[in-house]
Design a protein around this motif. Structure first.
Motif, PDB file in Angstrom:
ATOM      1  N   TRP A  96      84.950  72.037  36.272  1.00  0.00           N
ATOM      2  CA  TRP A  96      84.478  71.540  34.986  1.00  0.00           C
ATOM      3  C   TRP A  96      85.570  70.860  34.167  1.00  0.00           C
ATOM      4  N   ASP A  97      86.784  70.797  34.719  1.00  0.00           N
ATOM      5  CA  ASP A  97      87.854  70.089  34.026  1.00  0.00           C
ATOM      6  C   ASP A  97      88.916  69.680  35.046  1.00  0.00           C
ATOM      7  N   TYR A  99      89.871  72.842  38.178  1.00  0.00           N
ATOM      8  CA  TYR A  99      90.257  72.046  39.345  1.00  0.00           C
ATOM      9  C   TYR A  99      91.325  72.760  40.159  1.00  0.00           C
ATOM     10  N   ARG A 114      84.073  69.393  42.996  1.00  0.00           N
ATOM     11  CA  ARG A 114      83.756  68.802  41.694  1.00  0.00           C
ATOM     12  C   ARG A 114      82.477  67.970  41.791  1.00  0.00           C
ATOM     13  N   LYS A 115      82.374  67.175  42.839  1.00  0.00           N
ATOM     14  CA  LYS A 115      81.205  66.310  43.023  1.00  0.00           C
ATOM     15  C   LYS A 115      79.924  67.125  43.159  1.00  0.00           C
ATOM     16  N   SER A 168      79.442  70.160  41.925  1.00  0.00           N
ATOM     17  CA  SER A 168      79.192  70.750  40.610  1.00  0.00           C
ATOM     18  C   SER A 168      78.486  69.763  39.701  1.00  0.00           C
ATOM     19  N   GLU A 169      78.913  68.494  39.772  1.00  0.00           N
ATOM     20  CA  GLU A 169      78.337  67.460  38.913  1.00  0.00           C
ATOM     21  C   GLU A 169      76.970  67.018  39.415  1.00  0.00           C
ATOM     22  N   LYS A 170      76.850  66.815  40.728  1.00  0.00           N
ATOM     23  CA  LYS A 170      75.593  66.316  41.297  1.00  0.00           C
ATOM     24  C   LYS A 170      74.432  67.260  41.041  1.00  0.00           C
ATOM     25  N   ASN A 200      74.426  69.619  38.709  1.00  0.00           N
ATOM     26  CA  ASN A 200      74.446  70.029  37.300  1.00  0.00           C
ATOM     27  C   ASN A 200      74.633  71.538  37.137  1.00  0.00           C
ATOM     28  N   GLN A 247      75.889  74.543  35.534  1.00  0.00           N
ATOM     29  CA  GLN A 247      76.334  74.804  34.172  1.00  0.00           C
ATOM     30  C   GLN A 247      76.830  76.230  33.958  1.00  0.00           C
TER      31      GLN A 247
END
Length: 231
Positions: free
Chosen positions: A84-85, A90, A161-162, A164-166, A168, A170
């Protein structure tokens, strides 16, 4: 007679209370609107989104590790550290990537969680992690440090990271079975393991049914269906 009836009722209650309750959709688990592809299509994946900085993850981990030890050959754990950062999460994802690539999750994870939450060691700082890891005796710290500082490590953390973002992500922990069933813990983590095993069996049966249907479909029927679809 009354005493006999009470005895029968008590016996019946004791028996029924010991019967395992089937997992309930939208209570013990939810079906994802957007499934997550498994790494291995015909196996049963237990996907764990977690963070070493999450206290709830530290409480869940002993149960997950215990279940992992007894997984059937067709079942595997896929740990993904959320990112998330660009700093704390990371760098902790880099630790997780090193743990995963060396196969040391069973030995290293309890020690890592203890270092962060009990000893308050800031393992998200690369220099601190490197110094701490080489001093460990519960696992091969030198091997872990080598993996942490490898060229592949940052790329794996970026992949986390990808994901986590893809999808969503939270919050943590999130456990997903078969890419489509998200485990909930309404009665706590211990009770949740019964649901986990039920979902593993559910996905296993679905995989078997799908494979059997594909194998048993006669060519003539398949041709007939194709012809009907083209009319």
């Amino acid at each position: 007679m009354l005493k006999k009836i009470i005895t029968i009722m008590a016996t019946t209650l004791a028996f029924t209370s010991g019967v395992a309750q089937a997992a309930l959709v939208n209570v013990d688990y939810v079906v994802l609107d957007k499934p997550i592809p498994q790494l291995h299509k015909n196996k049963v994946e237990v996907l764990e989104f977690f963070s070493y900085s999450c206290i709830h993850c530290s409480h869940l981990e002993p149960y997950i590790l215990k279940e992992m030890k007894s997984f059937a050959p067709d079942t595997y754990l896929r740990p993904v550290h959320v990112v998330w950062d660009d700093n704390v999460y990371y760098n902790l994802a880099r630790v997780a990537a090193a743990v995963n690539s060396t196969g040391m999750k069973l030995k290293a994870d309890p020690v890592i969680f203890d270092a962060i939450f009990t000893k308050h060691i800031e393992l998200w700082q690369p220099d601190v992690f490197n110094k701490w890891a080489v001093q460990q005796t519960a696992f091969d710290g030198q091997k872990l440090v080598k993996a942490y500082n490898s060229l592949e490590n940052s790329a794996t953390a970026t992949d986390m990271r990808k994901l986590s973002e893809k999808y969503n992500i939270q919050s943590t922990p999130i456990v997903i079975v078969g890419g489509k069933y998200e485990l909930k813990f309404p009665r706590g983590f211990a009770a949740g393991m019964a649901t986990l095993n039920e979902l593993i069996e559910k996905v296993r049966n679905e995989n078997s049914t799908g494979a059997a249907t594909t194998r048993k479909l006669p060519k003539s029927i398949g041709a007939s269906l194709a012809a009907s679809a083209n009319r």
